[in-house]
Design an enzyme around this catalytic site. Structure first.
Site, PDB file in Angstrom:
ATOM      1  CG  ASN A  28      60.483  43.248  24.168  1.00 30.05           C
ATOM      2  OD1 ASN A  28      59.418  43.023  24.722  1.00 30.05           O
ATOM      3  ND2 ASN A  28      60.559  43.976  23.060  1.00 30.05           N
ATOM      4  CE  LYS A  78      56.499  35.271  24.625  1.00 32.88           C
ATOM      5  NZ  LYS A  78      57.782  35.992  24.571  1.00 32.88           N
ATOM      6  CB  THR A  87      69.004  45.362  19.266  1.00 33.75           C
ATOM      7  OG1 THR A  87      68.098  44.477  19.934  1.00 33.75           O
ATOM      8  CG2 THR A  87      70.242  45.574  20.126  1.00 33.75           C
ATOM      9  CE1 TYR A 121      53.723  35.134  21.981  1.00 35.63           C
ATOM     10  CE2 TYR A 121      51.880  34.876  23.507  1.00 35.63           C
ATOM     11  CZ  TYR A 121      53.020  35.543  23.115  1.00 35.63           C
ATOM     12  OH  TYR A 121      53.476  36.603  23.851  1.00 35.63           O
ATOM     13  CG  ASP A 130      67.119  37.982  12.383  1.00 32.66           C
ATOM     14  OD1 ASP A 130      66.574  37.415  13.359  1.00 32.66           O
ATOM     15  OD2 ASP A 130      66.966  37.600  11.211  1.00 32.66           O
ATOM     16  CB  THR A 150      51.802  47.148  22.787  1.00 37.39           C
ATOM     17  OG1 THR A 150      51.517  45.734  22.669  1.00 37.39           O
ATOM     18  CG2 THR A 150      52.229  47.448  24.220  1.00 37.39           C
ATOM     19  CB  SER A 203      57.009  34.853  30.033  1.00 37.28           C
ATOM     20  OG  SER A 203      56.070  33.818  29.840  1.00 37.28           O
TER      21      SER A 203
END
Length: 276
Positions: free
Chosen positions: A82, A151, A33, A147, A55, A182, A133
Site C-alpha cells: 500500500n 500505477k 509498517t 503518478y 522505508d 483519505t 493501484s
C-alpha cells in the site's frame, strides 16, 4: 474465516490504516509498517500486532522487517503493498528527480517488499499478494501522467505475478480504488511539481483545481474498501483485478469503449503489417 497474518506497508494513515483496523477487528494478526514507527502508536497495545519501521525503498530494512515478522508470527499470509504517494503536474513540468522519487516508492519499493516476502510463501505453497493501484492504473489523466505511469507499472507487475504464482498456490490481486476520502490529496501524500507552465493551464491547471476542491469530499468510503479486501482474501476464486468505486467502474467502461472504437477504426491498417 481462519485467522491470517497480514503484512501492510504504509499502515499509519489513509487506506493503509483502515485496512489495518479491519484486519484486527476480524481477529487477524498484523504486521503494520510505516517510515516512522511512532505513527503506528494506535496499534501498539494490541497483542496481535507487530509494528515496524519500514522505508520500502531501503532493501536492507525490508529484509530486516520481513525477518522480524516471520520470527514473531511464523508466516505471512497476506501482503498488502500500500505504501506510496502521488505527484501532480504535467509530464513536461515533472523533473527527473520528482519522477525518480515517486517511482522509487510506488514501483521499486513494491518490488523490494514482494521479492522478500515471496520465498516464505513459495515454501508453504500458500499466500496472497494485494497490490494497491488506482483508477489511474487503468486510465491516465492530464496532470496525473507520472503518478498514473507508476500505477500502470503496478498493474503489469501484478498481472504477471498472478500467472507466475497461481501454480504455486499463491494469489495476486491488483486493487483499483477511485477517489476515496483519505488524506491522499493533502501535501502529506501528494507532491505538486515545483514547475508550473502557463500553457498547461487549461489541462493540468484544471486538474490541480479539481484536486483541491475534491480534497475530503471524495465519494469513496475507505472503511468499506478495507472490508472489500477482507472479502476477496476469503473468496474461493478471488479476482485478478478489483476496481473499487463507481468512478473507477465508469472510467474503465469509458476507456474500454474508446479502445474498442479506435481499434475498429484502424483495424485494416493494424492487420496490414503482417507478413503475407
Amino acid at each position: 474465516m481462519t485467522q491470517k497474518t497480514w503484512f501492510i506497508t504504509g499502515a499509519s494513515r489513509g487506506i493503509g490504516a483502515e485496512i489495518a483496523k479491519a484486519v484486527l477487528t476480524a481477529g487477524n494478526q498484523l504486521i503494520a509498517t510505516a517510515r516512522n514507527k511512532t505513527d503506528l502508536d494506535q496499534f501498539e497495545s494490541n497483542p496481535n500486532v507487530l509494528t515496524l519501521n519500514l522505508d520500502v525503498t531501503d532493501e536492507a530494512q525490508v529484509q530486516a522487517a520481513v525477518a522480524a515478522a516471520l520470527e514473531r508470527f511464523g508466516q505471512i499470509d497476506v501482503l498488502v503493498n500500500n505504501a506510496g504517494f502521488g505527484v501532480l503536474g504535467g509530464i513536461e513540468e515533472t523533473s527527473a528527480q520528482e519522477v525518480e522519487w515517486v517511482y522509487r516508492t510506488n514501483v521499486f519499493g513494491l518490488l523490494n517488499v514482494t521479492r522478500v516476502v515471496l520465498p516464505s510463501m513459495r515454501q508453504r505453497r500458500s499466500g496472497y499478494i494485494i497490490n494497491l493501484s488506482s483508477i489511474g492504473g487503468y486510465r491516465s489523466y492530464p496532470g496525473w501522467g507520472i503518478y498514473c505511469s507508476t500505477k500502470f507499472a503496478v498493474e503489469g507487475i501484478t498481472e504477471a505475478l498472478h500467472d507466475e504464482l497461481a501454480p504455486l498456490g499463491i494469489h495476486a490481486t491488483v486493487v483499483e480504488p477511485g477517489y476515496f476520502r483519505t488524506n491522499f490529496l493533502d501535501s502529506s501524500s501528494l507532491q505538486r511539481t515545483a514547475m508550473q507552465i502557463p500553457d498547461y493551464a487549461e489541462t493540468v491547471g484544471k486538474t490541480r483545481k479539481i484536486a483541491s476542491e475534491r480534497n475530503y469530499q471524495q465519494q469513496g468510503d475507505p472503511t468499506k474498501l478495507a472490508q472489500a479486501l477482507l472479502e476477496i482474501v476469503n473468496a474461493d476464486t478471488p479476482p485478478l483485478r478489483l476496481p473499487l468505486g463507481t468512478d473507477t467502474l465508469e472510467a474503465i467502461a469509458q476507456k474500454n469503449a474508446y479502445v474498442e472504437q479506435e481499434t475498429a477504426k484502424w483495424r485494416t491498417l493494424s492487420e496490414s503489417t503482417n507478413y503475407r
